[in-house]
Scaffold this active site. Structure first.
Site, mmCIF file in Angstrom:
data_model
loop_
_atom_site.group_PDB
_atom_site.id
_atom_site.type_symbol
_atom_site.label_atom_id
_atom_site.label_comp_id
_atom_site.label_asym_id
_atom_site.label_seq_id
_atom_site.Cartn_x
_atom_site.Cartn_y
_atom_site.Cartn_z
ATOM 1 N N ARG A 35 0.680 -1.074 0.082
ATOM 2 C CA ARG A 35 0.008 0.227 0.123
ATOM 3 C C ARG A 35 0.883 1.135 0.127
ATOM 4 O O ARG A 35 0.345 2.353 -0.739
ATOM 5 C CB ARG A 35 -0.977 0.102 1.402
ATOM 6 C CG ARG A 35 -2.108 -0.996 0.988
ATOM 7 C CD ARG A 35 -3.078 -1.043 2.244
ATOM 8 N NE ARG A 35 -4.015 -1.855 1.907
ATOM 9 C CZ ARG A 35 -5.198 -2.033 2.820
ATOM 10 N NH1 ARG A 35 -5.073 -1.705 4.060
ATOM 11 N NH2 ARG A 35 -6.187 -2.962 2.562
ATOM 12 N N LYS A 197 -19.628 -17.915 0.427
ATOM 13 C CA LYS A 197 -21.187 -17.539 0.507
ATOM 14 C C LYS A 197 -21.705 -16.853 -0.452
ATOM 15 O O LYS A 197 -21.163 -15.859 -0.991
ATOM 16 C CB LYS A 197 -21.323 -16.737 1.833
ATOM 17 C CG LYS A 197 -20.982 -17.742 3.165
ATOM 18 C CD LYS A 197 -21.048 -16.953 4.357
ATOM 19 C CE LYS A 197 -20.938 -17.712 5.558
ATOM 20 N NZ LYS A 197 -21.030 -16.846 6.991
ATOM 21 N N GLY A 353 -10.409 -9.427 -1.265
ATOM 22 C CA GLY A 353 -9.010 -9.781 -0.123
ATOM 23 C C GLY A 353 -8.457 -11.146 -0.701
ATOM 24 O O GLY A 353 -7.354 -11.392 -0.854
ATOM 25 N N GLY A 376 -13.210 -4.098 0.376
ATOM 26 C CA GLY A 376 -14.880 -3.583 0.593
ATOM 27 C C GLY A 376 -15.243 -2.405 -0.451
ATOM 28 O O GLY A 376 -16.088 -2.486 -0.905
#
Length: 395
Positions: A35, A197, A353, A376
């Site tokens: 980052r 999921k 991720g 996100g």
């Protein structure tokens, strides 16, 4: 969309929101500097113009001022990567920060202390944002990883720079790459959605069905679809309450002319362990006591054909439990197919991720067109939402 190229930073103090929320080891050394490296092009451009740079970021989830979350721990790594000494302000507002900013000379870099030492940051407090804003002349948002949060430094602060705000190089590239998939894509477009999921990906699936030609569904999500279609999934992970939803997704896809590709065979194991016994079975005939933990060879052949025929590829989520070497083959193979398609001229975007972790772990990062830095934030953009941090610059 205003970017760095719209400003001359000569003798200006650029206040940049970066995402330096990096992992630290037990000795407080930076464990992964990706980052920090990602922010370098923005910082280099401003310094090359003859400006100075004030960096603000959060680190971790501190409850008040906690030394373990101090930005001072990343000073050495930041200085090494940026190629010059990074100065440090032991506070992000108040006299200490004001003095440090005032004394900053063109060509210098100042890093402020952790924004989240103040609860006002996450609360989106206007007075706190105004104090931060007083430190610089031009506001630059280069933190895609936090652009989905309406925090003081990512969103609220922009109102104090009505004419003097822009996207940094990283954030501009993130938006451009996502738009290449969602708005300006070359067909055929394939989305690969993995992970455990259906419930966490449902909004993404609904939003991108209008934009893709093929959708590969892998990982644990597979078994909710297979069970809904009447298959036997043994002890595989499954969201029983999402079976109707799975069938609805298949119906919608058919209606929109989107081809859905689900694994036809899996590597099944008699235990959730790298040392478990394994066998390759039909995805609809997994024996009791066994669970599917990776895509099988026939599935991979099918997926390869789809990927290599694609011109735009979005990859979000692994095909198996790649953290265990026994079940990593599906994810590695998929990565190699996407790398091959990219080498042949396709545009590939990897985000989320686990997929990002996988391409890094298996040395595939440089073979993708773009690897997103925001988990996100990327998911929310894929869901069709306008991110507050993006909207604040466009406003």
């Amino acid at each position: 969309m205003k970017t760095l190229q719209d400003f001359d930073f000569k003798n200006k103090k650029a206040l940049i929101r970066v995402d330096f929320n990096v992992p630290l080891d037990e000795h407080f050394n930076v464990a992964d500097a990706t980052r920090i490296e990602a922010a370098k092009p923005t910082i280099d451009k401003i310094l090359a113009d003859g400006g100075s740079v004030i960096l603000m970021s959060h680190l971790g989830r501190p409850k008040g001022k906690e030394d373990q979350y101090s930005m001072c721990h990343i000073l050495k790594t930041a200085s090494d990567i940026l190629g010059k000494e990074v100065l440090f302000s032991s506070d992000c507002i108040g006299d200490v920060a004001q003095t440090a900013a005032k004394n900053l000379q063109p060509g210098q870099i100042l890093l402020l202390e952790n924004l989240r030492f103040y609860k006002e940051e996450e609360a989106g407090d206007v007075a706190f944002a105004k104090e931060l804003a007083s430190l610089g002349d031009i506001y630059v948002n280069d933190a895609f990883g936090t652009a989905h949060r309406a925090h003081a430094s990512t969103t609220i602060i922009a109102q104090f720079f009505p004419e003097h705000k822009c996207f940094g190089a990283l954030l501009a590239k993130e938006i451009e790459s996502l738009n290449r998939v969602l708005k300006n894509s070359e067909k055929p477009v394939t989305a690969v959605l993995g992970g455990s999921k259906v419930s966490t990906k449902i909004t993404v699936i609904e939003n991108i069905l209008d934009k893709v030609d093929h959708m590969i569904i892998g990982g644990g999500m597979t078994f909710t679809f297979v069970k809904a279609l009447g298959g036997k999934i043994g002890d595989s992970i499954c969201e029983d309450d999402k079976q109707e939803l799975a069938l609805e997704i298949l119906r919608l896809a058919k209606e929109k002319g989107v081809q859905i590709h689900i694994p036809v065979d899996v590597v099944a194991a008699n235990d959730f362990s790298n040392e478990a016994q394994t066998q390759i079975v039909d995805v609809r005939e997994i024996p009791e006591g066994w669970q599917g933990l990776d895509a099988g060879p026939k599935s991979l052949e099918n997926f390869k054909a789809v990927i290599l025929a694609s011109k735009t590829i979005l990859w979000n989520g692994p095909l198996g439990v790649f953290e265990m070497p026994t079940f990593a083959n599906g994810t590695i193979s998929l990565g190699n197919f996407i790398a091959e398609a990219t080498a042949n001229g396709a545009f590939s975007l990897v985000g989320g991720g686990d997929s990002v972790a996988a391409v890094k772990q298996f040395g595939l990062e440089s073979k993708m067109s773009y690897v997103s830095t925001g988990g996100g934030a990327m998911l929310e953009m894929l869901e069709g939402r306008i991110l507050p941090g993006v909207a604040a610059i466009l406003d």
